[in-house]
Design an enzyme around this catalytic site. Sequence first.
Site, PDB file in Angstrom:
ATOM      1  N   LYS A 167     -19.513  -6.932 -14.350  1.00 29.68           N
ATOM      2  CA  LYS A 167     -18.570  -6.240 -15.251  1.00 29.68           C
ATOM      3  C   LYS A 167     -17.268  -5.901 -14.520  1.00 29.68           C
ATOM      4  O   LYS A 167     -16.177  -6.168 -15.010  1.00 29.68           O
ATOM      5  CB  LYS A 167     -19.226  -4.946 -15.758  1.00 29.68           C
ATOM      6  CG  LYS A 167     -18.266  -4.012 -16.438  1.00 29.68           C
ATOM      7  CD  LYS A 167     -18.947  -2.758 -16.949  1.00 29.68           C
ATOM      8  CE  LYS A 167     -18.998  -1.616 -15.962  1.00 29.68           C
ATOM      9  NZ  LYS A 167     -17.724  -0.932 -15.704  1.00 29.68           N
ATOM     10  N   ASN A 168     -17.423  -5.302 -13.328  1.00 32.02           N
ATOM     11  CA  ASN A 168     -16.228  -4.809 -12.645  1.00 32.02           C
ATOM     12  C   ASN A 168     -15.366  -5.909 -12.040  1.00 32.02           C
ATOM     13  O   ASN A 168     -14.253  -5.656 -11.600  1.00 32.02           O
ATOM     14  CB  ASN A 168     -16.615  -3.806 -11.550  1.00 32.02           C
ATOM     15  CG  ASN A 168     -17.064  -2.491 -12.146  1.00 32.02           C
ATOM     16  OD1 ASN A 168     -16.941  -2.278 -13.354  1.00 32.02           O
ATOM     17  ND2 ASN A 168     -17.589  -1.611 -11.313  1.00 32.02           N
ATOM     18  N   ARG A 170     -11.611   3.428 -19.175  1.00 29.85           N
ATOM     19  CA  ARG A 170     -10.587   3.696 -18.159  1.00 29.85           C
ATOM     20  C   ARG A 170     -10.011   2.405 -17.575  1.00 29.85           C
ATOM     21  O   ARG A 170      -8.832   2.338 -17.238  1.00 29.85           O
ATOM     22  CB  ARG A 170     -11.200   4.498 -17.019  1.00 29.85           C
ATOM     23  CG  ARG A 170     -11.422   5.937 -17.312  1.00 29.85           C
ATOM     24  CD  ARG A 170     -11.823   6.591 -16.026  1.00 29.85           C
ATOM     25  NE  ARG A 170     -10.974   6.095 -14.936  1.00 29.85           N
ATOM     26  CZ  ARG A 170      -9.774   6.544 -14.650  1.00 29.85           C
ATOM     27  NH1 ARG A 170      -9.274   7.547 -15.319  1.00 29.85           N
ATOM     28  NH2 ARG A 170      -9.064   6.006 -13.671  1.00 29.85           N
ATOM     29  N   CYS A 214     -13.226  11.475 -16.869  1.00 29.41           N
ATOM     30  CA  CYS A 214     -14.449  11.080 -17.555  1.00 29.41           C
ATOM     31  C   CYS A 214     -15.586  11.900 -16.980  1.00 29.41           C
ATOM     32  O   CYS A 214     -15.364  12.764 -16.134  1.00 29.41           O
ATOM     33  CB  CYS A 214     -14.689   9.585 -17.420  1.00 29.41           C
ATOM     34  SG  CYS A 214     -15.135   9.105 -15.770  1.00 29.41           S
ATOM     35  N   ARG A 246     -10.447  11.227 -11.987  1.00 32.13           N
ATOM     36  CA  ARG A 246      -9.979   9.846 -11.970  1.00 32.13           C
ATOM     37  C   ARG A 246      -8.493   9.630 -12.318  1.00 32.13           C
ATOM     38  O   ARG A 246      -8.156   8.979 -13.310  1.00 32.13           O
ATOM     39  CB  ARG A 246     -10.866   8.988 -12.879  1.00 32.13           C
ATOM     40  CG  ARG A 246     -12.327   9.120 -12.511  1.00 32.13           C
ATOM     41  CD  ARG A 246     -13.208   8.192 -13.248  1.00 32.13           C
ATOM     42  NE  ARG A 246     -13.167   6.844 -12.715  1.00 32.13           N
ATOM     43  CZ  ARG A 246     -13.924   5.852 -13.171  1.00 32.13           C
ATOM     44  NH1 ARG A 246     -14.735   6.064 -14.174  1.00 32.13           N
ATOM     45  NH2 ARG A 246     -13.846   4.656 -12.631  1.00 32.13           N
ATOM     46  N   PRO A 247      -7.599  10.164 -11.476  1.00 35.67           N
ATOM     47  CA  PRO A 247      -6.167   9.923 -11.697  1.00 35.67           C
ATOM     48  C   PRO A 247      -5.787   8.472 -11.372  1.00 35.67           C
ATOM     49  O   PRO A 247      -6.579   7.740 -10.781  1.00 35.67           O
ATOM     50  CB  PRO A 247      -5.504  10.875 -10.698  1.00 35.67           C
ATOM     51  CG  PRO A 247      -6.520  11.075  -9.622  1.00 35.67           C
ATOM     52  CD  PRO A 247      -7.881  10.936 -10.268  1.00 35.67           C
ATOM     53  N   ASP A 258     -21.742   3.391  -7.493  1.00 32.42           N
ATOM     54  CA  ASP A 258     -22.316   2.903  -8.754  1.00 32.42           C
ATOM     55  C   ASP A 258     -23.818   2.650  -8.672  1.00 32.42           C
ATOM     56  O   ASP A 258     -24.455   2.389  -9.695  1.00 32.42           O
ATOM     57  CB  ASP A 258     -21.605   1.616  -9.201  1.00 32.42           C
ATOM     58  CG  ASP A 258     -20.231   1.910  -9.774  1.00 32.42           C
ATOM     59  OD1 ASP A 258     -19.894   3.092  -9.942  1.00 32.42           O
ATOM     60  OD2 ASP A 258     -19.490   0.945 -10.062  1.00 32.42           O
ATOM     61  N   ARG A 270     -22.383  -0.513 -22.092  1.00 31.78           N
ATOM     62  CA  ARG A 270     -21.077  -0.814 -21.476  1.00 31.78           C
ATOM     63  C   ARG A 270     -21.261  -1.754 -20.288  1.00 31.78           C
ATOM     64  O   ARG A 270     -20.338  -2.495 -19.943  1.00 31.78           O
ATOM     65  CB  ARG A 270     -20.415   0.478 -20.974  1.00 31.78           C
ATOM     66  CG  ARG A 270     -19.902   1.384 -22.072  1.00 31.78           C
ATOM     67  CD  ARG A 270     -19.172   2.578 -21.467  1.00 31.78           C
ATOM     68  NE  ARG A 270     -18.419   2.122 -20.323  1.00 31.78           N
ATOM     69  CZ  ARG A 270     -18.250   2.803 -19.194  1.00 31.78           C
ATOM     70  NH1 ARG A 270     -18.769   3.995 -19.061  1.00 31.78           N
ATOM     71  NH2 ARG A 270     -17.557   2.289 -18.196  1.00 31.78           N
TER      72      ARG A 270
HETATM   73  C1  UD1 Z   1     -13.965   1.091  -9.818  1.00 33.41           C
HETATM   74  C2  UD1 Z   1     -15.151   0.669 -10.655  1.00 33.41           C
HETATM   75  C3  UD1 Z   1     -16.163   1.800 -10.739  1.00 33.41           C
HETATM   76  C4  UD1 Z   1     -16.558   2.255  -9.339  1.00 33.41           C
HETATM   77  C5  UD1 Z   1     -15.331   2.587  -8.513  1.00 33.41           C
HETATM   78  C6  UD1 Z   1     -15.647   2.916  -7.073  1.00 33.41           C
HETATM   79  C7  UD1 Z   1     -14.164  -0.894 -12.195  1.00 33.41           C
HETATM   80  C8  UD1 Z   1     -13.798  -1.236 -13.578  1.00 33.41           C
HETATM   81  N1  UD1 Z   1     -14.679   0.307 -11.971  1.00 33.41           N
HETATM   82  O1  UD1 Z   1     -13.366   2.198 -10.500  1.00 33.41           O
HETATM   83  O2  UD1 Z   1     -17.313   1.330 -11.447  1.00 33.41           O
HETATM   84  O3  UD1 Z   1     -17.371   3.402  -9.438  1.00 33.41           O
HETATM   85  O4  UD1 Z   1     -14.421   1.464  -8.520  1.00 33.41           O
HETATM   86  O5  UD1 Z   1     -16.338   1.881  -6.479  1.00 33.41           O
HETATM   87  O6  UD1 Z   1     -14.051  -1.716 -11.293  1.00 33.41           O
HETATM   88  N2  UD1 Z   1      -8.360   7.727  -7.135  1.00 33.41           N
HETATM   89  C9  UD1 Z   1      -7.259   8.528  -7.045  1.00 33.41           C
HETATM   90  N3  UD1 Z   1      -6.058   8.014  -7.453  1.00 33.41           N
HETATM   91  C10 UD1 Z   1      -5.925   6.749  -7.919  1.00 33.41           C
HETATM   92  C11 UD1 Z   1      -7.063   5.936  -8.006  1.00 33.41           C
HETATM   93  C12 UD1 Z   1      -8.274   6.443  -7.606  1.00 33.41           C
HETATM   94  O7  UD1 Z   1      -7.349   9.680  -6.640  1.00 33.41           O
HETATM   95  O8  UD1 Z   1      -4.811   6.345  -8.277  1.00 33.41           O
HETATM   96  C13 UD1 Z   1      -9.682   8.265  -6.746  1.00 33.41           C
HETATM   97  C14 UD1 Z   1     -10.636   8.348  -7.955  1.00 33.41           C
HETATM   98  O9  UD1 Z   1     -10.440   9.555  -8.665  1.00 33.41           O
HETATM   99  C15 UD1 Z   1     -11.994   8.286  -7.302  1.00 33.41           C
HETATM  100  C16 UD1 Z   1     -11.737   7.351  -6.099  1.00 33.41           C
HETATM  101  O10 UD1 Z   1     -10.328   7.342  -5.892  1.00 33.41           O
HETATM  102  O11 UD1 Z   1     -12.369   9.551  -6.839  1.00 33.41           O
HETATM  103  C17 UD1 Z   1     -12.230   5.930  -6.324  1.00 33.41           C
HETATM  104  O12 UD1 Z   1     -11.572   5.375  -7.415  1.00 33.41           O
HETATM  105  P1  UD1 Z   1     -11.276   3.824  -7.555  1.00 33.41           P
HETATM  106  O13 UD1 Z   1     -11.700   3.096  -6.321  1.00 33.41           O
HETATM  107  O14 UD1 Z   1      -9.873   3.658  -8.008  1.00 33.41           O
HETATM  108  O15 UD1 Z   1     -12.251   3.439  -8.729  1.00 33.41           O
HETATM  109  P2  UD1 Z   1     -11.909   2.693 -10.086  1.00 33.41           P
HETATM  110  O16 UD1 Z   1     -11.052   1.514  -9.812  1.00 33.41           O
HETATM  111  O17 UD1 Z   1     -11.475   3.686 -11.106  1.00 33.41           O
END
Ligand code: UD1
Length: 423
Positions: free
Chosen positions: A26-27, A98, A122, A127-128, A311, A403
């Site tokens: 999925k990811n 998201r 969420c 998750r910013p 995950d 999902r």
């Molecule tokens: C992706 C995965 C999700 C997985 C996560 C971590 C997808 C669609 N989703 O989510 O299933 O759990 O990676 O392996 O691929 N953060 C910030 N600012 C940002 C971006 C992220 O503070 O701009 C923080 C997030 O709040 C979180 C951490 O960084 O605490 C990890 O987030 P991120 O690696 O970006 O995960 P996603 O891409 O949202």
Amino acid sequence: MAELKNIMRIDGGVPLNGSIKAQGAKNAALPVMAACLLLKGGTLTLDNVPDLYDINTMRELLKSLGVNIKDLAANKIALEVPEDIKYEAPESLVRKMRASSLVLGPLLARCGKAVMPLPGGCSIGSRPIDLHLKGLVQMGAKIEIRSGVVYAKADKLRGRRIYLDFPSVGATENLMMAAALAHGETIIENIAREPEIDNLASVLGSMGVPIDLEGTGCVRIKGIDEVSSGCDSVIPDRIEACTYILAGIMTGGHITVNNIIPDHIDSILAKLEEAGANFSVSKDSITLFNNNKRLHAVSFRTMPFPGFPTDAQPQMAAALSLAKGVSLIEESVFQARFLYTDELNKMGADIKIKGDTAIINGVEELHGADVKATDLRAGAALIMAGLAAKGITQVSDMVHVWRGYEAIDAKLKSLGARVELLD
Ligand code: UD1
């Protein structure tokens, strides 16, 4: 895809037996689908795309922007992108998932502007997307946020060196796609090293983008004026594969999961080995041998790849709830990823939360109960617990599970589980 039923009833206590094939990830599928938006007239063909609610949301989002999607065969799609597309992501779809924010980078690079509602938090944390936006601003984008909506503009993004403050998966993906059409070379440092990033690099490569993943947390991308049609395949879903392996362990089963890339789950296999699980690994499969003995307690911290994936944290906690001894799991990626533990405790687990650590006191058995999936992986953990528990478990809010898990009911049935879906 058809609407799926929202409750799974599980008559537990049956060891899983047999073999299944892991779905496409999925990811990995979500960002590579979004990459089609870089095309100005052309087609991106993708194989091994799983049939899931989140993939459906991405399909709806791409369609709302003007992309035509053809189903070529089971799990194989062609994304046909016209010369002109829209640049505004509808709020209803961004709120639903998201990962809709993955269209921001390619839309901005391709259309010179993009409008995208902020996805918001969420159930697993705030998750910013500040890192996505910071990188785009460094590439020359002008970004304003008004009433929770991001308005981004850039006549032409400029390639440059970007250092990510955290190796965010989504930020790495958005910036890689934006860099594909930027003027000059972009070097992104401290990028995420998840296998999904390699998959995106491969898809961008198939679209003619010169891209070099240096394997040390850095990627170099030479921006081009126009990308070409491309064709690639989605990697296997490492998290889905591990969910079945852990369910096999919890039920004392004997199962093989095929179509996996074992290197992608090294951290999980290392922990399972430490916990005393009995399995063998081949080039593209893992076989779990009849494990009637209980796992030993093990402790770990979730981390970006190659660390233990967040995950798979709820599923591992479910397995450790039946281990001998006390396991500690520290969640370091998300703020609130232990909501499911109250539900597992209803089934007889003994898990306490202290700050960002779960203290799991292994019990000898779980019993069936009515529980609720609080998010995707929480739902998977509860299903696994239900399979191992004595008696009947009903997992409600299966909408979360759909999902990310294609045909989980059919796959479990094929392994001998007694599960049925209810309205
Ligand atoms: C992706 C995965 C999700 C997985 C996560 C971590 C997808 C669609 N989703 O989510 O299933 O759990 O990676 O392996 O691929 N953060 C910030 N600012 C940002 C971006 C992220 O503070 O701009 C923080 C997030 O709040 C979180 C951490 O960084 O605490 C990890 O987030 P991120 O690696 O970006 O995960 P996603 O891409 O949202």
